[in-house]
Design a protein around this motif. Structure first.
Motif, short mmCIF file in Angstrom:
data_model
loop_
_atom_site.label_atom_id
_atom_site.label_comp_id
_atom_site.label_asym_id
_atom_site.label_seq_id
_atom_site.Cartn_x
_atom_site.Cartn_y
_atom_site.Cartn_z
N GLN B 10 129.78 41.46 54.89
CA GLN B 10 130.14 40.33 55.69
C GLN B 10 129.24 39.43 56.31
O GLN B 10 129.07 38.24 56.28
CB GLN B 10 131.08 40.99 57.08
CG GLN B 10 131.39 40.06 58.13
CD GLN B 10 132.51 40.37 59.01
OE1 GLN B 10 133.15 41.32 58.96
NE2 GLN B 10 132.85 39.60 59.97
N CYS B 11 128.18 40.36 56.71
CA CYS B 11 126.94 39.49 57.46
C CYS B 11 126.35 38.68 56.45
O CYS B 11 125.88 37.28 56.46
CB CYS B 11 125.87 40.40 58.02
SG CYS B 11 124.82 39.76 58.74
N GLN B 14 128.26 35.65 55.44
CA GLN B 14 128.18 34.78 56.73
C GLN B 14 126.82 33.92 56.84
O GLN B 14 126.73 32.87 57.13
CB GLN B 14 128.93 35.27 57.90
CG GLN B 14 130.40 35.22 57.80
CD GLN B 14 131.10 36.45 58.79
OE1 GLN B 14 132.42 36.48 58.72
NE2 GLN B 14 130.29 36.74 59.75
N SER B 92 133.57 49.25 52.66
CA SER B 92 132.87 50.63 52.44
C SER B 92 132.98 51.46 53.95
O SER B 92 132.38 52.53 53.81
CB SER B 92 131.28 50.34 52.36
OG SER B 92 131.35 49.39 51.22
N ASN B 94 131.96 51.36 56.88
CA ASN B 94 130.56 51.36 57.57
C ASN B 94 129.89 52.52 57.09
O ASN B 94 129.03 53.15 57.86
CB ASN B 94 131.00 51.73 59.08
CG ASN B 94 131.75 50.49 59.80
OD1 ASN B 94 132.28 50.55 60.71
ND2 ASN B 94 131.33 49.18 59.21
N SER B 133 123.16 42.90 56.03
CA SER B 133 123.09 43.62 57.14
C SER B 133 122.64 44.79 57.10
O SER B 133 122.77 45.39 55.76
CB SER B 133 124.10 43.45 57.96
OG SER B 133 125.14 44.33 57.48
N GLY B 137 128.36 49.24 55.80
CA GLY B 137 128.57 49.99 54.51
C GLY B 137 128.09 49.23 53.44
O GLY B 137 127.53 49.63 52.51
N THR B 138 128.61 48.05 53.06
CA THR B 138 128.47 47.23 52.17
C THR B 138 127.10 46.44 51.80
O THR B 138 126.57 47.02 51.08
CB THR B 138 129.54 46.32 52.06
OG1 THR B 138 131.03 46.96 51.89
CG2 THR B 138 129.62 45.47 50.66
N GLY B 139 126.91 45.80 52.81
CA GLY B 139 125.59 45.13 52.95
C GLY B 139 124.42 45.87 52.73
O GLY B 139 123.55 45.98 51.82
N PRO B 166 121.35 45.49 63.62
CA PRO B 166 122.29 45.40 64.54
C PRO B 166 121.92 45.42 66.03
O PRO B 166 120.99 45.37 66.30
CB PRO B 166 122.88 46.83 64.27
CG PRO B 166 121.85 47.63 63.78
CD PRO B 166 120.96 46.78 63.15
N GLU B 171 129.04 48.14 67.83
CA GLU B 171 129.98 47.74 66.61
C GLU B 171 130.36 49.00 65.77
O GLU B 171 131.27 49.23 65.34
CB GLU B 171 129.11 46.52 65.87
CG GLU B 171 129.11 45.10 66.69
CD GLU B 171 128.30 44.63 66.44
OE1 GLU B 171 128.57 43.19 65.93
OE2 GLU B 171 127.01 44.87 66.19
N ASN B 198 119.82 40.91 65.82
CA ASN B 198 120.62 40.37 66.46
C ASN B 198 120.74 39.86 67.96
O ASN B 198 120.97 39.25 68.54
CB ASN B 198 122.23 40.92 66.34
CG ASN B 198 122.88 40.48 64.95
OD1 ASN B 198 122.72 39.43 64.45
ND2 ASN B 198 123.92 41.31 64.49
N ASN B 220 124.38 33.00 63.50
CA ASN B 220 124.18 32.83 62.24
C ASN B 220 123.33 31.32 61.85
O ASN B 220 122.46 31.23 61.19
CB ASN B 220 125.24 32.68 61.17
CG ASN B 220 125.80 34.09 61.23
OD1 ASN B 220 124.96 35.04 61.57
ND2 ASN B 220 127.02 34.18 60.79
N1 GTP Z 1 124.11 38.05 62.70
C1 GTP Z 1 125.39 38.32 62.11
N2 GTP Z 1 125.57 39.68 62.22
C2 GTP Z 1 126.60 40.21 61.64
C3 GTP Z 1 127.45 39.24 61.02
N3 GTP Z 1 128.53 39.90 60.66
C4 GTP Z 1 128.12 41.32 60.90
N4 GTP Z 1 126.97 41.23 61.43
C5 GTP Z 1 126.36 42.42 61.96
O1 GTP Z 1 126.42 43.51 60.67
C6 GTP Z 1 126.59 44.69 61.25
C7 GTP Z 1 127.84 45.31 60.39
O2 GTP Z 1 127.87 45.12 59.04
P1 GTP Z 1 128.90 44.02 58.05
O3 GTP Z 1 127.95 43.10 57.30
O4 GTP Z 1 129.95 43.70 58.91
O5 GTP Z 1 129.24 45.19 57.02
P2 GTP Z 1 129.53 45.25 55.52
O6 GTP Z 1 128.28 44.78 55.13
O7 GTP Z 1 130.66 44.14 55.37
O8 GTP Z 1 130.16 46.68 55.45
P3 GTP Z 1 131.53 47.43 55.57
O9 GTP Z 1 132.30 46.39 56.34
O10 GTP Z 1 131.22 48.50 56.21
O11 GTP Z 1 131.82 47.45 54.02
C8 GTP Z 1 126.54 44.58 62.66
O12 GTP Z 1 125.59 45.13 62.96
C9 GTP Z 1 126.93 43.24 62.99
O13 GTP Z 1 126.38 42.92 64.04
C10 GTP Z 1 127.29 37.77 61.26
O14 GTP Z 1 127.96 37.00 60.62
N5 GTP Z 1 125.95 37.58 61.70
#
Ligand code: GTP
Ligand code: GTP
Ligand code: MG
Ligand code: MG
Lengths: 460, 386
Positions: B10-11, B14, B92, B94, B133, B137-139, B166, B171, B198, B220
């Motif tokens: 996700q991170c 984005q 994943s 987390n 990030s 779990g994924t990133g 993070p 979170e 963050n 972001n």
């Molecule tokens: N700066 C920023 N941090 C983000 C964003 N989205 C998520 N995070 C951070 O990313 C961490 C969570 O990881 P994600 O990237 O959401 O997780 P993922 O890689 O999708 O992994 P899973 O969802 O567990 O499969 C937390 O520390 C959040 O604060 C974003 O758009 N910007």
């Protein structure tokens, strides 16, 4: 989009389950009406108009009464016969009959129905199992179903909503059934959400009291989702309905992220990952706020903060417990409605000092935000606490068990059943005792400032 | 020279989207040469003349990727490539182990193929950048696995990881475990790790930009701006007045000079000793700006000459502001947050809390111990700089 399947077993399981479906449909209809979101519904597997919706559910009871009533009621369209499994005589409040006898006899049929339900999902994420701990079918066959789920779908998360009997429960053998079932839950569930009937009764009474109070400004809105099923499909309120609505709301909230959009999604598989530090300690105490909304909607911000405070108070817990005076291992806040991340952060900061967390998880918070509130509310909060406060409930249950077991009361009814042995009783109570012991060990660390674990030294 | 980006989770998706958007609009405003160099770095032109990001998008759930694709398409200025994204149905959860041990190997072929296609589209490849990030779990898990695959396939290429660290709390409860596992692996794989915390960026949003209700969008956009300012074309010491064609092209490795042992400065203990600093000035007056302060020997370790440890890039093209300066610092600045992260994870690990969740997917206690050991080594090395 992921999906979940609800498996409701026994009278209680089915009655609670049906309140869930009723409210889920109402929520779906409501949201679509105000066209915030056109949904194919996720967890409830719905799409289009209500007439065309089918519940992703398997209904199991070893008597016909409850399920037949459902089929005569307004929800009949939502289920079809391939999802149902009934017998005629019930398990007679006997865990062994449910678990051993019916469990063996219906094994194939149950697996078959579970597989069919799973086939209709394109990404099955979670099973929600609902049953009581006190009767025979829910506790016995319900936990047998749990084992089957683990065997057949090892990668799919299993979340059990278990209704615990109150002290004055009319089922005399309920302590036996509960303890025998507990062992299965401890060993085979990913998460258990324990709910005590006593707490439900108290909450319902409190709401009644509030609504009869008649003070100006404290008039309770009629259509808010927690207290009433109004606007749902079924009109008449049966006994247990008000109590079951509360449990149904628990399920509505926990699945909200899978059903609707939100700025901070909490996936169902993240619940166990974040809240279960040790495999057996997966009992998550739920609390639900607000329990009602006042017709007067002034001072919204204070209300919002009040909602967060209430989630930690004794009288909002769905079991008889006081989390604030016990030890948190981890805590999740699932928030719905018009609430911002900054509101969450502010409230966590505000409440944190008064909440004891285990030394290695001082920041053990997991949060989720879903933008669609429950019908009739502008926001709501479900807290799931992995907290040692479950210990007294378990100890009391063990006490009630021991009282019966010492006299060998009713034992023969169990030992008659094929496959049932007396050792099951002692093993089950040992399992519970060691669970209590584990909580106890953690409790003992409370208030003690543990020094940081010594780190690796690096020779320079 | 071009950079191929892989954005994960996700991170990553984005932040990645925000980055390309800024790169694209900045290049649009720039002069011809600047703009051409920037375009070549991050975009290629399709046969229909459209700009397509040199990017591969990966997430285990479809929602975020879908949003990034459609947001990019809606700009009308650039978009992501048709076949350059891969997602599955559920995240994943987390769990780093789930990402690294389960999802990673499963999608290896698909991702490698997508990256290969992007690489083949580049006339010359200057490096790969992986955006993710470390807390989810994924990133973190899949991202680490993918970095490992890229290292194998492109052993000589420059690989940079951009990591979002993070928030302290709220979170993901197991975020310190996921971070430790990620960092310990990347440390051995990556040529350079760029970090945004963050909490720090959040503070920039609230205190410097005065934003009331801060969203990930705001955060972001700050991250993307800083990152873009590092990556956009600049004149380097050896580029002789033309925009350096290699955005990742400084030698990021630090080489100690034999026999050099400077006496410590007398101004007391240094607050933040650096190994190396890169300063990037953009906009007005860059050629007359006084940067001598960055070459103060007191800032650097005793075994490096400041002139070897300090790099200065300039571009007269204003970037977002009339004048701007961006500092990339390989210093003790991250020591405290890293030490905190490892300390919290270690405390949790001492009770073996949550470890079973990782064992389930194939990460053992030994693996944790190895990761802790390598990070303690990193912490110790950085502590000894000052
Ligand atoms: N700066 C920023 N941090 C983000 C964003 N989205 C998520 N995070 C951070 O990313 C961490 C969570 O990881 P994600 O990237 O959401 O997780 P993922 O890689 O999708 O992994 P899973 O969802 O567990 O499969 C937390 O520390 C959040 O604060 C974003 O758009 N910007
Ligand atoms: N909250 C709630 N509790 C219920 C409901 N129905 C039964 N119970 C409780 O459940 C326990 C009895 O279990 P049941 O679910 O009725 O039993 P069963 O699973 O159908 O098993 P048998 O009847 O023995 O075949 C008692 O503790 C009841 O108080 C209900 O609709 N709501
Ligand atoms: Mg019954
Ligand atoms: Mg994700």
């Amino acid at each position: 989009m992921t999906q979940s399947v609800v498996v409701q077993v026994g009278q209680c399981g089915n009655q609670v389950g049906c309140r869930f479906w009723d409210l889920a449909l109402r929520e779906h209809a409501h949201v679509n009406k105000v066209s915030l979101f056109t949904s194919d519904g996720g967890a409830c597997g719905v799409g289009g108009r209500i007439q065309h919706l089918k519940a992703r559910a398997v209904l199991v009871d070893m008597e016909e009464g409850v399920v037949n009533k459902i089929l005569q009621g307004a929800l009949r369209e939502v289920f079809d016969s391939s999802q149902l499994l009934t017998d005629v005589s019930g398990s007679g409040n006997n865990w062994a009959v449910g678990h051993m006898m019916y469990g063996t006899a219906y094994r194939e049929q149950i697996v078959d129905k579970l597989r069919k339900a799973a086939e209709h999902c394109d990404c099955l994420q979670c099973f929600f199992l609902i049953h009581s701990m006190g009767g025979g079918t829910g506790s016995g066959l319900g936990t047998r179903v749990l084992n089957l789920l683990k065997e057949e779908f090892p990668d799919v998360c299993r979340i059990v909503t278990a209704i615990y009997p109150s002290v004055e429960d009319d089922v005399i053998t309920s302590p036996y059934n509960s303890i025998l079932a507990m062992r299965e839950l401890t060993e085979h569930a990913d998460c258990v959400l324990p709910v005590e009937n006593q707490s439900l009764v108290e909450i319902v009474n409190k709401i009644k009291h509030m609504s009869n109070d008649g003070k100006p400004g404290s008039v309770i809105k009629r259509d808010s989702t927690v207290i009433s099923g109004q606007g749902g499909l079924s009109r008449t309120e049966k006994p247990f309905d008000a109590m079951n609505n509360i449990v149904a709301n628990l399920l509505l909230n926990i699945t909200s992220s899978a059903r609707f959009e939100g700025s901070l999604n909490m996936d169902l598989n993240e619940i166990s990952m974040n809240l279960v530090p040790f495999p057996r300690l997966h009992y998550l105490v739920p609390s639900l706020t607000p329990l009602y909304t006042l017709a007067d909607v002034s001072i919204p911000s204070r209300r919002l903060d009040q909602m967060f405070s209430d989630a930690f108070s004794k009288d909002h817990q769905l079991i008889q417990a006081d989390p604030k005076h016990s030890l948190y291992l981890a805590c999740a806040l699932i928030v719905r409605g018009n609430v911002q991340v900054s509101d969450l952060r502010r409230n966590i900061e505000r409440l944190k000092p008064s909440l004891p967390f285990v030394s290695w998880n001082q920041e053990g918070w997991k949060t989720g935000l879903c933008s669609v509130p429950p019908v009739g509310h502008c926001h709501s909060l479900l807290a799931l606490a992995n907290n040692t406060c479950v210990k007294p409930t378990f100890m009391e249950l063990r006490q009630r068990f021991t009282k019966l077991y010492r006299k060998k009361a009713h034992l023969h009814h169990y030992l008659h059943v094929d496959g049932m042995e007396q050792s099951f009783f002692s093993e089950a109570v040992n399992s519970l005792s060691s669970l209590i012991e584990e909580y106890h060990h953690l409790d003992a660390t409370k208030g003690r400032l543990l020094p940081d674990a010594p780190r690796f030294g690096i020779a320079s | 020279m071009s950079v191929v980006n892989v954005q994960l989770g996700q991170c990553g998706n984005q932040v990645g989207h925000e980055l390309f958007d800024i790169l694209c609009s900045d290049a649009q405003e720039g002069k011809k040469e600047y703009s051409t160099v920037s375009r070549e770095r991050f975009f290629h032109r399709t046969s229909h003349g459209e700009l397509e990001a040199r990017a591969v998008l990966v997430d285990m759930e479809p929602k975020v990727i879908r949003q990034s694709l459609s947001k990019a398409a809606k700009t009308g200025r650039w978009r992501y490539g048709e076949g350059s994204h891969f997602s599955q149905k559920q995240g994943s959860g987390n769990n780093w182990a789930n990402g690294f041990c389960v999802h990673g190997p499963r999608l290896r072929d698909v991702v490698e193929e997508m990256v290969r296609r992007e690489v083949e589209r580049c006339d010359r490849l200057s490096g790969l950048m992986v955006i993710m990030s470390v807390a989810g779990g994924t990133g973190s898990g899949v991202g680490t696995y993918v970095t490992q695959c890229l290292r194998d396939t492109y052993p000589k290429s420059f690989i940079v990881n951009h990591l979002t660290w993070p928030y302290g709390t709220g979170e993901v409860i197991v975020q310190n475990y996921n971070s430790v596992l990620t960092l310990a692996h990347l440390y051995k794989l990556s040529d350079g790790i760029l970090v945004h915390e963050n909490d720090m960026v959040h503070r920039i949003c609230s205190q410097l930009l005065n934003i009331k209700h801060i969203s990930f969008c705001d955060v972001n956009s700050v991250i993307a701006q800083q990152l873009a300012s590092i990556l956009q074309p600049a004149l380097t010491a050896d580029s002789h007045g033309v925009y350096s064609r290699n955005p990742l092209g400084i030698d990021w490795q630090v080489h100690p000079c034999a026999g050099l042992e400077r006496p410590r400065s007398l101004t007391g203990p240094s607050f933040n000793t650096s190994l190396a600093n890169l300063l990037i000035l953009r906009g007005k007056d860059v050629f007359s700006a006084e940067t001598g302060g960055f070459e103060d020997p007191a800032l650097y370790t005793s075994w490096l000459l400041p002139e070897a440890a300090f790099n200065l890039w300039k571009s007269p093209m204003p970037f977002k502001y009339e004048k701007s300066a961006t500092l990339v610092s390989n210093s003790q600045a991250l020591l405290r947050p890293l030490d905190n992260m490892v300390g919290k994870a270690w405390n949790m690990f001492a009770s073996r809390a949550y470890v079973h969740q990782y064992v389930k997917f194939g990460i053992s206690e030994e693996d944790f111990l190895d990761s802790f050991t390598s990070l303690e080594q990193v912490i110790s090395s950085y502590s000894q700089l000052g």
